[in-house]
Structure formats: C-alpha cells, structure tokens
Design an enzyme around this catalytic site. Structure first.
Site, PDB file in Angstrom:
ATOM      1  CE  LYS A  84       2.335  -0.167   3.391  1.00  0.00           C
ATOM      2  NZ  LYS A  84       1.219   1.008   4.064  1.00  0.00           N
ATOM      3  CE1 TYR A  99       4.704   2.957   7.568  1.00  0.00           C
ATOM      4  CE2 TYR A  99       4.807   0.807   8.318  1.00  0.00           C
ATOM      5  CZ  TYR A  99       4.533   1.664   7.436  1.00  0.00           C
ATOM      6  OH  TYR A  99       4.360   1.234   5.999  1.00  0.00           O
ATOM      7  NE  ARG A 158      -1.089   3.175  -0.930  1.00  0.00           N
ATOM      8  CZ  ARG A 158      -0.400   4.308  -0.558  1.00  0.00           C
ATOM      9  NH1 ARG A 158      -0.405   5.348  -1.064  1.00  0.00           N
ATOM     10  NH2 ARG A 158       0.793   4.002   0.218  1.00  0.00           N
ATOM     11  CG  ASN A 170      -1.933   1.653   2.100  1.00  0.00           C
ATOM     12  OD1 ASN A 170      -0.929   0.644   2.424  1.00  0.00           O
ATOM     13  ND2 ASN A 170      -1.830   2.824   2.474  1.00  0.00           N
ATOM     14  CG  HIS A 195       5.959   2.918   2.598  1.00  0.00           C
ATOM     15  ND1 HIS A 195       5.463   3.822   3.135  1.00  0.00           N
ATOM     16  CD2 HIS A 195       7.541   3.144   2.316  1.00  0.00           C
ATOM     17  CE1 HIS A 195       6.498   4.900   3.844  1.00  0.00           C
ATOM     18  NE2 HIS A 195       7.416   4.330   2.881  1.00  0.00           N
ATOM     19  CD  GLU A 251      10.798   5.550   4.175  1.00  0.00           C
ATOM     20  OE1 GLU A 251      10.111   6.381   4.597  1.00  0.00           O
ATOM     21  OE2 GLU A 251      10.650   5.217   2.914  1.00  0.00           O
TER      22      GLU A 251
HETATM   23  P1  CMP Z   1       2.345   4.246   4.480  1.00  0.00           P
HETATM   24  O1  CMP Z   1       2.500   5.130   3.343  1.00  0.00           O
HETATM   25  O2  CMP Z   1       2.885   2.908   4.587  1.00  0.00           O
HETATM   26  O3  CMP Z   1       2.651   5.352   5.760  1.00  0.00           O
HETATM   27  C1  CMP Z   1       1.962   4.883   7.136  1.00  0.00           C
HETATM   28  C2  CMP Z   1       0.703   4.038   7.056  1.00  0.00           C
HETATM   29  O4  CMP Z   1      -0.037   4.248   7.896  1.00  0.00           O
HETATM   30  C3  CMP Z   1      -0.004   4.357   5.458  1.00  0.00           C
HETATM   31  O5  CMP Z   1       0.649   3.917   4.624  1.00  0.00           O
HETATM   32  C4  CMP Z   1      -1.290   3.619   5.841  1.00  0.00           C
HETATM   33  O6  CMP Z   1      -1.265   2.118   5.392  1.00  0.00           O
HETATM   34  C5  CMP Z   1      -1.313   3.622   7.460  1.00  0.00           C
HETATM   35  N1  CMP Z   1      -2.419   4.481   7.950  1.00  0.00           N
HETATM   36  C6  CMP Z   1      -2.759   5.638   7.500  1.00  0.00           C
HETATM   37  N2  CMP Z   1      -3.874   6.078   8.176  1.00  0.00           N
HETATM   38  C7  CMP Z   1      -4.633   5.022   8.872  1.00  0.00           C
HETATM   39  C8  CMP Z   1      -5.723   4.763   9.448  1.00  0.00           C
HETATM   40  N3  CMP Z   1      -6.383   5.720   9.732  1.00  0.00           N
HETATM   41  N4  CMP Z   1      -5.741   3.407   9.915  1.00  0.00           N
HETATM   42  C9  CMP Z   1      -5.018   2.528   9.762  1.00  0.00           C
HETATM   43  N5  CMP Z   1      -3.792   2.753   9.083  1.00  0.00           N
HETATM   44  C10 CMP Z   1      -3.509   3.991   8.497  1.00  0.00           C
END
Ligand code: CMP
Length: 140
Positions: free
Chosen positions: A11, A51, A104, A114, A117, A128
């Site tokens: 990311k 998403y 992470r 984070n 993904h 995906e």
């Molecule tokens: P990812 O695995 O990419 O899939 C969905 C993403 O939403 C997740 O990782 C996080 O980066 C993001 N996400 C999940 N919860 C929150 C939150 N409370 N606030 C902001 N981003 C979030």
C-alpha cells in the site's frame, strides 16, 4: 493442500517509505513466490471497485482516498496454502494486534495505513487477481 495463489497489495504508506524490497524479503522468506508484480497508480474507479465489499463501511471514503494517495505494488503470490500463509505473514489488520515478525507489526502505521492487503478467500483471490493481471502476466 495444493499450490494456491493469493493477491497482495503493497500500500501507499509502504511504497512512500521505500519498503517494497523489505516487504518482499519477508514474503519470500516465508516461502511465498512472487509470480507477478506491477507498480501502479490506482485510479479512484479501480480502488472503489476493489473495495466495493466495504462500500457501506464508515471508513470507505478514507480507504479509497488512501489507496489512491500514491503508488501501490500489486502482486500475485504462490505457495502451498498461500491465502492462509500470507494472512499469517501479514499479521492482524490493526498493527497494534499483530504478532512479532509479521509485516504489519514490522511496518504498518495504523489500521488504515497498514502497509499490505491480502485476499481473505480463494473466491476473492481469483476475483482480485483477475482485476489486475491476465494469465500471461504470471509465471511460476
Ligand atoms: P485490507 O486488508 O486492505 O481490507 C480492507 C481495509 O480497510 C483494511 O485492510 C484496512 O486497511 C481498512 N480498514 C479496516 N478497518 C478500518 C478502520 N476502522 N479505519 C480505516 N481503515 C480501516
């Protein structure tokens, strides 16, 4: 368990800090093979489609804005049981809960920023991967 593929994104918080190689080293050390990889600037439409499952969540707008805030590296990873294996290597979504040695724990800044993904199921992995790669892009 047969050889399986999963989809990964490095990311913008990680590409911005020049962490692509460091993250790939953790991926490869865990026995996952990077069989396709491309650095791209996602469009808003691509991020919203990717998403879409989270479109009703309160953080959806923030998530899409973040994913288009800089380059990402889209990847296809292959290994025995690749989906579960990569989720273990990534660690918990919130880095505060992630185990020692996971991507992470090592690199993520927050639950939103984070660093990586990874697909959560075989069905989603196939969808995906197909959004960003054709079969001709992938070589084991
Ligand atoms: P990812 O695995 O990419 O899939 C969905 C993403 O939403 C997740 O990782 C996080 O980066 C993001 N996400 C999940 N919860 C929150 C939150 N409370 N606030 C902001 N981003 C979030």
């Amino acid at each position: 368990m047969a050889v399986q593929r999963t989809f990964s994104i490095i990311k913008p918080d990680a590409t911005e800090r020049n962490l692509t190689g460091a993250i790939n080293a953790v991926i490869e050390k865990a026995g996952l093979r990077i069989i396709g990889q491309r650095r791209i600037q996602m469009t808003r439409a691509q991020a919203e489609r990717f998403y879409a499952v989270h479109s009703a969540r309160p953080f959806f707008g923030e998530l899409v804005d973040f994913m288009i805030s800089g380059p990402v590296v889209v990847q296809v990873l292959e290994a025995e049981d690749a989906i579960t294996k990569y989720r273990e290597v990534m660690g918990a979504t919130n880095p505060a809960d992630a185990a020692e040695g996971t991507i992470r724990k090592l690199f993520a800044k927050s639950i939103g920023e984070n660093s990586v993904h990874g697909s959560d199921s075989a069905e989603n992995a196939a969808l995906e991967i197909a959004q960003f790669f054709s079969e001709a892009d992938l070589t084991s």
